[in-house]
Design a protein around this motif. Structure first.
Motif, PDB file in Angstrom:
ATOM      1  N   THR A   1       0.806  -1.216   0.000  1.00 30.17           N
ATOM      2  CA  THR A   1       0.000   0.000   0.000  1.00 30.17           C
ATOM      3  C   THR A   1       0.842   1.271   0.000  1.00 30.17           C
ATOM      4  N   ARG A   2       2.145   1.138   0.080  1.00 30.08           N
ATOM      5  CA  ARG A   2       3.044   2.311   0.085  1.00 30.08           C
ATOM      6  C   ARG A   2       4.105   2.118  -0.997  1.00 30.08           C
ATOM      7  N   PRO A   3       3.707   2.187  -2.269  1.00 30.01           N
ATOM      8  CA  PRO A   3       4.644   1.883  -3.364  1.00 30.01           C
ATOM      9  C   PRO A   3       5.915   2.727  -3.371  1.00 30.01           C
ATOM     10  N   PRO A   4       5.864   4.034  -3.108  1.00 30.71           N
ATOM     11  CA  PRO A   4       7.125   4.797  -3.188  1.00 30.71           C
ATOM     12  C   PRO A   4       8.179   4.349  -2.178  1.00 30.71           C
ATOM     13  N   LEU A   5       7.746   3.718  -1.081  1.00 28.38           N
ATOM     14  CA  LEU A   5       8.704   3.293  -0.061  1.00 28.38           C
ATOM     15  C   LEU A   5       9.221   1.881  -0.294  1.00 28.38           C
ATOM     16  N   LYS A   6       8.742   1.205  -1.342  1.00 29.09           N
ATOM     17  CA  LYS A   6       9.164  -0.168  -1.590  1.00 29.09           C
ATOM     18  C   LYS A   6      10.432  -0.226  -2.444  1.00 29.09           C
TER      19      LYS A   6
ATOM     20  N   SER B   1      16.034  12.272  -9.705  1.00 27.98           N
ATOM     21  CA  SER B   1      16.188  11.220  -8.698  1.00 27.98           C
ATOM     22  C   SER B   1      15.588   9.910  -9.198  1.00 27.98           C
ATOM     23  N   LEU B   2      16.134   8.802  -8.727  1.00 28.11           N
ATOM     24  CA  LEU B   2      15.700   7.478  -9.147  1.00 28.11           C
ATOM     25  C   LEU B   2      15.032   6.761  -7.988  1.00 28.11           C
ATOM     26  N   LEU B   3      14.096   5.866  -8.332  1.00 27.38           N
ATOM     27  CA  LEU B   3      13.473   4.979  -7.353  1.00 27.38           C
ATOM     28  C   LEU B   3      13.714   3.550  -7.807  1.00 27.38           C
ATOM     29  N   ILE B   4      14.708   2.901  -7.202  1.00 28.35           N
ATOM     30  CA  ILE B   4      15.073   1.536  -7.564  1.00 28.35           C
ATOM     31  C   ILE B   4      14.214   0.578  -6.746  1.00 28.35           C
TER      32      ILE B   4
ATOM     33  N   VAL C   1      18.829   6.491  -0.113  1.00 21.52           N
ATOM     34  CA  VAL C   1      17.941   6.464   1.042  1.00 21.52           C
ATOM     35  C   VAL C   1      16.983   5.282   0.924  1.00 21.52           C
ATOM     36  N   GLY C   2      16.723   4.653   2.067  1.00 23.33           N
ATOM     37  CA  GLY C   2      15.716   3.603   2.163  1.00 23.33           C
ATOM     38  C   GLY C   2      15.025   3.681   3.506  1.00 23.33           C
ATOM     39  N   THR C   3      13.689   3.536   3.530  1.00 22.37           N
ATOM     40  CA  THR C   3      12.940   3.629   4.782  1.00 22.37           C
ATOM     41  C   THR C   3      11.642   2.844   4.663  1.00 22.37           C
ATOM     42  N   ASP C   4      11.132   2.412   5.819  1.00 25.42           N
ATOM     43  CA  ASP C   4       9.830   1.759   5.888  1.00 25.42           C
ATOM     44  C   ASP C   4       8.879   2.508   6.811  1.00 25.42           C
ATOM     45  N   GLY C   5       9.252   3.681   7.253  1.00 17.61           N
ATOM     46  CA  GLY C   5       8.423   4.464   8.151  1.00 17.61           C
ATOM     47  C   GLY C   5       8.769   4.290   9.611  1.00 17.61           C
ATOM     48  N   HIS C   6       9.549   3.252   9.951  1.00 15.44           N
ATOM     49  CA  HIS C   6       9.965   3.024  11.334  1.00 15.44           C
ATOM     50  C   HIS C   6      11.468   3.227  11.517  1.00 15.44           C
TER      51      HIS C   6
END
Length: 534
Positions: free
Chosen positions: A204-209, A244-247, A224-229
Motif C-alpha cells: 500500500t506504500r509503493p514509493p517506499l518499496k 532522482s531514481l526509485l530503484i 535512502v531507504g525507509t519503511d516508516g519506522h
C-alpha cells in the motif's frame, strides 16, 4: 561419405559413413550415441536447426537467479518459460521476466550455429539440470507445434524430455535502453544494498518499496531507504543523473552471484517524455537486470532526520565490538514479540542494554564493554532488530536528544534513524545481571507505584516535533485507555492460564490411563498365576 556436425562437446565435427543400421546390441559411448542420433535425424529430414547447447555447470547457478524473477503463480504460461536465443555472433542468452522486470544471462562462451530462439518451461529445464552432472551439457531442439526436446547424456545414451511451450512470438519484448552506462562504485553498490534492507514491504506504500537515489542537492547525492519506522541514508556521491531514481527492492539485486559477477553499470531510459515509463538497467559482466521505476514520489525524508545539533547525549561504541554486541542483542530475552523492545541507558558512567523476559519482570541491565558516553543521563527504548542492523552496518555513534525523540546512529556519511518505542511509565527497577552490579532508579521514575503498563506502542514516522505532548491529552481519555489496556492484559493472562491448566489436565489424564493399563496387566498376570497347579 556424409559430413554431419554434432553439438556434443567431445565431437564438434565428425565424419560418419552412410549407416547400414546394423542393430547388433553393443554399448555405445556418449560420443557414438550423439553421432548416431544426429545422423539419423538428418536422413529423416527432421533436423531443422542446430541444437542449442547449454553447459550444466553454468545452468545450475543461473537457474537459482532466474527463480527469483519467474512468478510462481502466474496465469500466463509464457511467464513460466525461459527465452533462450542464439545470436548472429553465436552468443547464447537466457531471459526471464515477470512483465515488470527482465533478467538476462549471457553464457561464457559463444557457440556455432545459425540464429535461433525458443521458449522452454522453467520447471522442465530445472528438473533435467538437477539430474545431470556439472560436467555434462544439455541440448535444446525445436520441434513442430512448439513441442521442443531437451536432450542430455544418460549412461552413454541419449535421454530426452519433451516440453510444450507457447510460441516465441508471444514473449514480451525486452526493453532496450540506449545511452552510456554509468559505472557503479563499490561504495555506491553497498549503499544501495544496505538501503534496500530498510525499504518497506507494504504494497500500500509503493514509493517506499525501494531505494531512492536522491540527486536534488548538486553537491551531495544520497541513497535512502525507509519503511516508516527506521531510515538509512548514505551521501557523498556524485552521479550524472538529472532526476532522482526509485530503484525497486528486489531479491535478485541482493543475490550473491549477481554481486560477485564484476562491476555494476547503470543506465536510465530517456526521461524527455513525461508520459513514458522510466526504465532502469543494472548490468554486471554477464547479467542484465531491467526494471521499471516505482510509481509516485519519494517523501521528503530529510524532515524525519533530527537536527544533529540538538543531540545532548552521545554514546560511542568500539568498532571491533559491534558484531559481538549485535549477537548479544539478538540472543537477549524479549518480552515484546511485536515491537522487540530493548532499552539503551546512559547513567553517567557506563552504557548498558535493558531487557526482560516477561512484561512484569524488572529490567535486566547488561553493560556494553568499552563503550563511552557524554551528556546527561537518558534511557530510551527502540526495536532491537533496527538497533542490531545499525551495528552490523558499522555505525558506532549514537546521538540522543531525549526519551521520545528519534535515535541517530552514524559514522562518516552513513546514518540510520530509528523511531523509539514509547513505554507508559518509567523504568522502576533495573535488575543487575551479576551481584556485583547495582541498580538505581532513573531520573524519570515516579515516586508512587504505577499499575502494570500495557504493551508498548510505536511512534509514527513523522517528525517527533509534530507529536503532541502527553499533558495536552484529555485526562479522561488516558484513564479509559489505561483501564482498557489493563483489562486486555488480564483477559490474555487468564486465557494463557486456562490453556496451561488444560494441558496439565490432559497430561494427568494420560498418566492415569497408563497407570490403569499397567494395573490391568498386573491383575491379569496374578490371575494366570493362580490357575497354575503344582
Amino acid at each position: 561419405m556424409r559430413q554431419t556436425t554434432g553439438s556434443h562437446p567431445n565431437c564438434p565435427h565428425t565424419q560418419v559413413p552412410n549407416p547400414s543400421y546394423n542393430f547388433a546390441f553393443k554399448p555405445m559411448s556418449s560420443q557414438e550415441a550423439w553421432v548416431f542420433h544426429f545422423q539419423s535425424q538428418t536422413q529423416k529430414g527432421n533436423h531443422t536447426m542446430t541444437p542449442i547447447t547449454l553447459p550444466v555447470a553454468e545452468l545450475k547457478s543461473a537457474l537459482s537467479g532466474f527463480s527469483k524473477i519467474i512468478p510462481k503463480n502466474s496465469t500466463l504460461p509464457v511467464l513460466q518459460c525461459l527465452k533462450i536465443e542464439r545470436t548472429q555472433e553465436g552468443w547464447i542468452c537466457l531471459t526471464a521476466t515477470d512483465l515488470d522486470r527482465f533478467v538476462t544471462l549471457r553464457l561464457e562462451q559463444p557457440a556455432k550455429g545459425e540464429p535461433a530462439s525458443l521458449l522452454v518451461p522453467f520447471d522442465n529445464l530445472q528438473k533435467v539440470v538437477k539430474t545431470c552432472d556439472k560436467n555434462q551439457r544439455i541440448h535444446l531442439e525445436a520441434g513442430p507445434n512448439n513441442h521442443h526436446s531437451i536432450k542430455f547424456d544418460l549412461v552413454g545414451q541419449i535421454g530426452e524430455t519433451k516440453s510444450k511451450a507457447p510460441p516465441v512470438e508471444e514473449y514480451p519484448e525486452i526493453p532496450r535502453i540506449n545511452g552510456e552506462p554509468t559505472p557503479v562504485s563499490e561504495s555506491l553498490r553497498m549503499a544501495i544494498l544496505d538501503a534496500m534492507t530498510c525499504a518497506c514491504t507494504d504494497d500500500t506504500r509503493p514509493p517506499l518499496k525501494g531505494v531512492c537515489v536522491d540527486v536534488s542537492k548538486h553537491d551531495a547525492h544520497y541513497v535512502v531507504g525507509t519503511d516508516g519506522h527506521h531510515l538509512y541514508s548514505c551521501n557523498s556521491f556524485n552521479l550524472p543523473f538529472k532526476k532522482s531514481l526509485l530503484i525497486p527492492r528486489h531479491k535478485f539485486l541482493a543475490w550473491k552471484d549477481f554481486n560477485l559477477d564484476g562491476e555494476w553499470k547503470m543506465k536510465v531510459s530517456d526521461t524527455s517524455d513525461a508520459k513514458s515509463e522510466v526504465s532502469l538497467q543494472i548490468s554486471s559482466r554477464r547479467w542484465r537486470f531491467i526494471t521499471k521505476q516505482l510509481p509516485g514520489n519519494f517523501p521528503n525524508w530529510q524532515q524525519c532526520v533530527p537536527d544533529p545539533t540538538l543531540a545532548k547525549t552521545h554514546l560511542e561504541l568500539v568498532p571491533d565490538n559491534l558484531q559481538a554486541v549485535a549477537q548479544v542483542i539478538q540472543s537477549m530475552p524479549c518480552h515484546d514479540p511485536k515491537h522487540q523492545t530493548i532499552g539503551i541507558q546512559w547513567n553517567g558512567k557506563e552504557v548498558a542494554l535493558l531487557t526482560k523476559q516477561e512484561p512484569t519482570d524488572p529490567w535486566s541491565r547488561i553493560s556494553i564493554p568499552d563503550a563511552k558516553g557524554t551528556g546527561p543521563d537518558v534511557t530510551i527504548f527502540c526495536d532491537r532488530r533496527y538497533l542490531s542492523k545499525a551495528l552490523e552496518y558499522g555505525l558506532t555513534t549514537i546521538g540522543l536528544i531525549d526519551e521520545i525523540s528519534p535515535l541517530r546512529l552514524y559514522r562518516g556519511g552513513r546514518q540510520m534513524i530509528i523511531m523509539p518505542v514509547r513505554t507508559i511509565g518509567a523504568v522502576e527497577e533495573v535488575q543487575p545481571p551479576q551481584p556485583a552490579l547495582t541498580h538505581r532508579k532513573t531520573a524519570t521514575s515516579q515516586t508512587s507505584p504505577t499499575p502494570q503498563p500495557p504493551k508498548p506502542e510505536r511512534n509514527p514516522m513523522p517528525a517527533p516535533t509534530n507529536t503532541p505532548p502527553d499533558h495536552e491529552q484529555a485526562p479522561g481519555i488516558d484513564q479509559i485507555v489505561q483501564v482498557i489496556g489493563e483489562a486486555r492484559d488480564t483477559i490474555v493472562n487468564g486465557l494463557n492460564r486456562l490453556q496451561d491448566a488444560s494441558k496439565q489436565l490432559r497430561q494427568l489424564q494420560k498418566g492415569r490411563r497408563n497407570a490403569e493399563r499397567g494395573l490391568q496387566s498386573v491383575r491379569a498376570t496374578i490371575q494366570s498365576l493362580t490357575r497354575l497347579r503344582i
